[in-house]
Write an enzyme that holds these catalytic residues in place. Structure first.
Site, PDB file in Angstrom:
ATOM      1  N   CYS A 112      27.163  15.851 -30.167  1.00 32.39           N
ATOM      2  CA  CYS A 112      26.478  14.588 -29.906  1.00 32.39           C
ATOM      3  C   CYS A 112      27.207  13.714 -28.906  1.00 32.39           C
ATOM      4  O   CYS A 112      26.582  13.051 -28.078  1.00 32.39           O
ATOM      5  CB  CYS A 112      26.239  13.844 -31.206  1.00 32.39           C
ATOM      6  SG  CYS A 112      27.743  13.517 -32.117  1.00 32.39           S
ATOM      7  N   HIS A 148      28.334  10.438 -35.828  1.00 29.11           N
ATOM      8  CA  HIS A 148      27.365  10.692 -34.778  1.00 29.11           C
ATOM      9  C   HIS A 148      27.587   9.694 -33.641  1.00 29.11           C
ATOM     10  O   HIS A 148      28.222   8.661 -33.822  1.00 29.11           O
ATOM     11  CB  HIS A 148      25.941  10.533 -35.363  1.00 29.11           C
ATOM     12  CG  HIS A 148      24.869  11.062 -34.480  1.00 29.11           C
ATOM     13  ND1 HIS A 148      24.891  12.324 -33.948  1.00 29.11           N
ATOM     14  CD2 HIS A 148      23.709  10.494 -34.043  1.00 29.11           C
ATOM     15  CE1 HIS A 148      23.808  12.524 -33.231  1.00 29.11           C
ATOM     16  NE2 HIS A 148      23.077  11.415 -33.265  1.00 29.11           N
ATOM     17  N   ASP A 201      18.362   8.583 -28.776  1.00 29.90           N
ATOM     18  CA  ASP A 201      19.319   9.589 -29.234  1.00 29.90           C
ATOM     19  C   ASP A 201      19.073  10.902 -28.509  1.00 29.90           C
ATOM     20  O   ASP A 201      18.167  11.660 -28.848  1.00 29.90           O
ATOM     21  CB  ASP A 201      19.191   9.804 -30.743  1.00 29.90           C
ATOM     22  CG  ASP A 201      20.310  10.692 -31.260  1.00 29.90           C
ATOM     23  OD1 ASP A 201      21.088  11.210 -30.436  1.00 29.90           O
ATOM     24  OD2 ASP A 201      20.395  10.854 -32.488  1.00 29.90           O
TER      25      ASP A 201
END
Lengths: 303, 680
Positions: free
Chosen positions: B425, B469, B485
């Site tokens: 991520c 994250h 995202d």
């Protein structure tokens, strides 16, 4: 154990239909205690004592107690021997293994006291010399409950010396028939075979001490003793010595029943004969009835 | 000569056990010489017990004492403070135990023991530690019972049982005192275990940092929602916003010329303009989530929350980038309550300094990327269009989501976007934000946690380190800061299902899961269930016991007493304690003050009672065999069963060879139950 059963059977041949009392008498001997038989004359007290002596091969003497008896008549007396120029003891009838003291309540308290002391100590002291009595040593005393004229009633403290008291009672009709049909009782007693020697008896009574009693059972015995003390129908409760006697008798009864541990049933079986003669009721009460009622009311298991 | 009251032998054993148990927490974490000292003391006591030596004299004891003090100073650099103080106390405790001769000495050791075992709670307040301290106290109480017991031959186990009963009886009283006695603020502030290193977020993000975190299953924080919980895909726990990029690492930055006082709003202080605007935007018909977060200690100040949090409770502040900040570093578990309102984010403005910061890029990095972004800007007409193109780019090009990305070389941005295309991520968030800035859209990286797993027992949410994250936020005029995202474009599973499922579905992920041992948390097996249960207990302990502070207490007392005043509290205390004691007294009276019946005794009386109820009343003085006969007379069909019971009973109860064991008792009960059925 088989020997004990055989002994019971042997005595049962002459004292007919009294298995319960015989077992109690034997229990008393195993527990190394003295026995008091309270009964009318002619109920077979003497026969019982004599038969016990034969079966266990015990030396046996019989003394008829009278009001003019002196302690020396029982214990013995020191006599001056002109040959040796010394006093020597002439042993009285107490120096035996089984003494039948017939109608003990006819003797004066002094004479009674002399015997009872010998019973307790299992030795006799005369002129400063202490002599042990033979081993084993049992006294079977009898007492006539009805004929009280001219007697000296044993006080409770003296009765405490007897481990058990039993009474034989009249025989059942069919047993009496059998008795009448039979021959001379004296003959029959003489014909009885000895089953156990006196040494065997000593060994057996040592076994009694090894019969196990659980904590729960001791608790029951204690509660029974306590009940006599808190019951106001009695003048006084049982002594700790009575309690020890009760336990010992229960152990012997358990041994006779072929068990190596005590059940409450054993305690209940010996309870009347151990407790009754040590207790006296306040006016109007029957000791036997009250003692029996305690068995019903005292819980066997703690609650 | 004065009589010496000896400690009974079985109690000496219990005392040794008590000393060992009470010192154990300190021995585990303290310096090794302490364990050596205690072992030496116990060895000496054992040798004395074996009569192989006599107790050491005054000289030896004094030397040991001086040694312990010197070593404590050597280990901790001082003799006061929680760690050194407790260490010294435990050493002195061991030395006091060494000189126990009389009962009086034993009393001193025992009373000291209660204190020593309670010090363990200074360092850990976990439910397990609490239970352990209760165990220590029970053993200490056993020693007290043993010393005071007149029958010196009685079994030590019996004393243990009695002590256990005493302890259990004390528990209701403990609860009453816990609830009612006013919490007094500590006289001094103890910083215990202040430099514990833990895994967790750091204040910067560079490639590889978050993927490292995701290898840990350690707890980050727990959330208790009042009412609805947002769906997993909406649960973005914002922790930090990172706005400064140096080509490799993202860092927190504050726009130049902005004072921090204006940037942070602390509850109760003066409200800055941006906060007033936020409040002004709130209206009652908006959807919001109200929840309490219990954060694990991190030694950092940042906290985690959803969307735009309005602090309700706790020592926290709100920063202008809509994140919560603790006013003190979080050194122990820390609770705060907030309302999260997603709809109000548009109220935040963007100053020109901020815009400048959110567009800044390092010189020279990512030439190819800049070209790509420039191209998008020319082709699109709005910022959201540009973002969409970027997401499409990630989705259409062969990008992979992996925990073990290849190393990036000289220019991480270009290297990732055009060569390796395998990343976690942080790679996606970083390159997306870079692209947005290059295309002229203000953007920043947000790090925090995403998702979290629901504990089925407590219906609270558990967020672990592997939920860590990173994502992006871009500034859209009229909407304010908007979450984007990019990881969701590459690996939708990560967002919809969570990290573990995402890895399960990826090529190399499964092996990795096994390597890390993370799979056991989700496989529905025993381990998962037990860990859920433990977590539930720990969470409730945290909220109900440790969280019961003075604020919570006055709230509770107000509910209970109407108003909180010392007199009312005193009355409540007296009433509660009297009531409890009265109950105990009643219980004792009920049982006649006697010792409790044994199981065997109860067994008999149960049968006796049953037979008396169903048939004619039976007298008390029945031996087991007579009871059996009485039963057989009334219920002939039960004769055999009764006989079996009675024979077994009298053998167990009256043959004193051994105490009846469990199995025998069970058999007896089954015999009685069989008999019961026949008594109708």
């Amino acid at each position: 154990m088989q020997a004990l059963d055989k002994a019971l059977a042997q005595v049962g041949r002459v004292v007919l239909g009294k298995e319960e009392q015989l077992k109690l008498a034997l229990t008393c001997m195993l527990a190394n205690g003295h026995l008091l038989i309270e009964d009318l004359p002619g109920m077979g007290k003497t026969t019982l004592a004599h038969a016990l002596a034969r079966v266990f091969k015990l030396e046996y003497r019989r003394v008829q107690f009278t009001s003019d008896m002196l302690p020396a008549d029982i214990l013995g007396v020191s006599v001056f021997d002109p040959n040796t120029q010394q006093f020597s003891l002439r042993e009285g009838p107490v120096f035996t293994q089984l003494l039948l003291a017939d109608e003990i309540n006819r003797a004066t308290p002094k004479t009674q006291g002399a015997l009872l002391e010998a019973m307790e100590e299992r030795q006799v002291t005369l002129d400063g010399v202490t002599r042990p009595l033979p081993q084993p040593f049992f006294v079977v005393a009898t007492q006539n409950p009805v004929d009280q004229a001219g007697t000296f009633v044993l006080p409770e403290s003296q009765l405490d010396r007897f481990l058990m008291r039993i009474s034989l009672g009249y025989p059942a009709p069919e047993v009496e028939l059998q008795l009448l049909a039979g021959g001379d009782l004296r003959e029959q007693v003489r014909e009885l075979q000895s089953v156990i020697t006196s040494e065997g008896l000593i060994k057996l009574s040592r076994l009694v001490g090894k019969v196990r009693a659980s904590h729960e059972l001791l608790d029951y015995v204690q509660r029974l003793l306590d009940a006599t003390r808190s019951d106001d129908r009695f003048v006084a409760g049982l002594s700790p010595r009575a309690g020890l006697g009760l336990l010992k008798a229960a152990r012997a009864w358990a041994l006779l029943s072929g068990r190596d541990y005590v059940l409450p049933e054993d305690v209940q079986a010996v309870w009347p004969s151990v407790a009754e003669h040590r207790l006296s009721a306040r006016q109007g009460g029957s000791v036997a009835a009250i003692t029996q009622s305690l068995l019903q009311s005292v819980p066997v298991i703690r609650r | 000569m004065a009589r010496i009251y000896q400690v009974p032998s079985h109690t000496r054993l219990w005392l040794a056990l008590a000393v060992l148990l009470c010192s154990l927490p300190q021995l585990v974490k303290g310096p090794p010489w302490q364990a050596g000292l205690l072992l030496l003391v116990i060895l000496i006591r054992w040798l004395v017990e074996q009569q192989r030596m006599t107790l050491p004299g005054r000289m030896v004891r004094s030397l040991l004492l001086i040694g312990a003090v010197v070593l404590t100073f050597y280990s901790f650099g001082r003799l006061y403070g929680p760690e050194a103080g407790v260490a010294l106390l435990v050493s002195l405790f061991a030395l006091k135990y060494l000189e126990v001769v009389q009962q009086r000495d034993a009393y001193v050791v025992i009373v000291l023991g209660y204190f020593v075992c309670a010090t363990a709670l200074l360092f850990s307040q976990a439910p397990g530690m609490f239970l352990y301290v209760v165990l220590c106290m029970t053993v200490l109480t056993t020693c007290l019972v043993g010393i005071n017991h007149s029958d010196t031959r009685a079994s030590g186990l019996l004393h243990g049982r009695r002590a256990l009963v005493i302890t259990l009886q004390a528990i209701p009283l403990m609860v009453v005192l816990f609830l009612l006695v006013p919490r007094v603020a500590p006289l001094w502030n103890m910083q215990v275990g202040g430099d514990k290193a833990r895994t967790g977020m750091s204040d910067s993000m560079s490639p590889g940092q978050i993927s490292e975190l995701s290898e840990s299953a350690e707890l980050a924080f727990r959330v208790d929602f009042q009412g609805d919980m947002p769906p997993r895909a909406q649960r973005y726990w914002r922790g930090l916003t990172l706005s400064h990029y140096d080509g490799r690492t993202w860092q927190q930055a504050v726009p130049q010329g902005q004072p921090e006082s204006e940037y942070l709003y602390q509850r109760g202080s003066e409200k800055p303009d941006w906060y007033k605007r936020l409040e002004g935007r709130r209206s009652p018909d908006q959807q919001y989530y109200r929840y309490q977060v219990i954060a694990e200690p991190t030694q950092r100040r940042w906290l985690f929350s959803l969307d735009v949090p309005f602090p309700l409770y706790g020592d926290v502040s709100l920063a202008k980038d809509m994140r919560l900040v603790a006013n003190q570093p979080v050194s122990e578990r820390f609770a705060y309550r907030v309302d999260s309102v997603p709809a109000v984010s548009a109220a935040i403005n963007l100053t020109s300094q901020e815009r400048q910061l959110m567009l800044s890029l390092p010189e020279g990095a990512g030439r190819k990327a800049r070209g790509l972004a420039h191209q998008w800007r020319l082709e699109s007409d709005s910022a959201s269009d540009i973002a969409q193109r970027a997401l499409d780019y990630f989705r259409d090009q062969p990008f992979h989501y992996t925990l073990r990305p290849p190393r990036l070389t000289v220019d991480p941005v270009d290297d990732f976007l055009f060569r390796t295309r395998r990343g976690f991520c942080e790679h996606y968030a970083s390159s997306f934000t870079f692209l947005m800035r290059a295309a002229g859209v203000p953007a920043r990286v947000v790090v925090g946690y995403q998702g979290g797993e629901r504990n089925e027992l407590g219906s609270h949410l558990l967020v672990r380190q592997y939920d860590a994250h990173a994502w992006s936020e871009i500034w859209l005029g009229g909407h304010g800061w908007t979450r984007v995202d990019p990881t969701g474009a590459v690996a939708p599973d990560r967002i919809e299902l969570g990290l573990r499922e995402a890895l399960e579905n990826s090529e190399d992920g499964r092996d990795l899961l096994d390597d890390l041992g993370l799979r056991r948390f989700s496989d529905g097996g025993l381990f998962a269930k037990v860990s859920q249960l433990m977590d539930y207990v720990d969470f409730r302990w945290q909220t109900w016991v440790l969280g019961y502070d003075s604020a919570f207490q006055s709230e509770f007392l107000e509910d209970l007493l109407g108003a909180v005043s010392p007199v009312r509290i005193a009355i409540a205390l007296i009433v509660a304690v009297t009531l409890l004691m009265g109950l105990y007294a009643l219980f004792l009276l009920w049982h006649g003050g006697n010792e409790r019946l044994t199981l065997m005794e109860r067994e008999y009386w149960r049968l006796h009672q049953r037979a008396s109820e169903r048939g004619r009343p039976l007298e008390a003085g029945l031996t087991p065999m007579q009871l059996c006969q009485a039963i057989s007379e009334q219920w002939p069909q039960a004769a055999i069963a009764a006989d079996n019971w009675a024979k077994y009973y009298q053998k167990l109860h009256y043959d004193p060879v051994s105490l009846p064991n469990k199995q025998q008792k069970r058999h007896l009960r089954s015999l009685r139950n069989r008999l019961y059925k026949l008594l109708d």
